[in-house]
Write a protein that holds these residues in place. Structure first.
Motif: not given
Length: 131
Positions: A60, A67-70, A72-75, A97, A94
């Motif tokens: 992200g 990007y998808s929220p998923a 963006q949160r993936a870390r 995604t 993810v």
């Protein structure tokens, strides 16, 4: 030669083969990358984000790409290990995604693709223009 020496030599040979295959073949990887071109490019964003600068970049992390929220949160920080896991099954790694590609199930193909992405990241196409 004793059987222990024979076993040791055979084991070392297997380790050498495993190590060589773990590095991948960028030439074969380039052909596999052809599957990615429907959505991605090396130096510019398309439906998916650019791949130049991929290694070491957080998921992200391409400025300006939506990007998808998923994702963006993936870390996730992209490296050979995380790319291998993601490319094997993007939606499993993810969930949520927006990447619709099912992945690259063949491990050797993934290793080759990762070798290509790493090599391409060092290419002139991915280096910023010197002014």
């Amino acid at each position: 030669m004793s059987w222990q020496h024979t076993m040791l030599a055979g084991g070392l040979a297997l380790c050498a083969v495993a190590s060589a295959s773990a590095t991948g073949d960028a030439y074969r990887g380039e052909a596999i990358y052809g599957r990615c071109l429907a959505c991605h490019a090396l130096a510019y964003d398309r439906v998916g984000p650019r791949h130049c600068g991929l290694f070491g970049r957080p998921a992200g992390g391409v400025s300006g790409f939506v990007y998808s929220p998923a994702m963006q949160r993936a870390r996730i920080v992209w490296n050979a290990r995380t790319l291998d896991r993601f490319l094997a099954s993007p939606r499993k790694m993810v969930p949520g995604t927006s990447m619709t590609y099912d992945g690259v199930p063949d491990r050797t193909e993934r290793v080759d693709l990762i070798a290509y992405l790493k090599q391409a990241g060092e290419s002139a196409e991915c280096k910023p223009a010197v002014r």
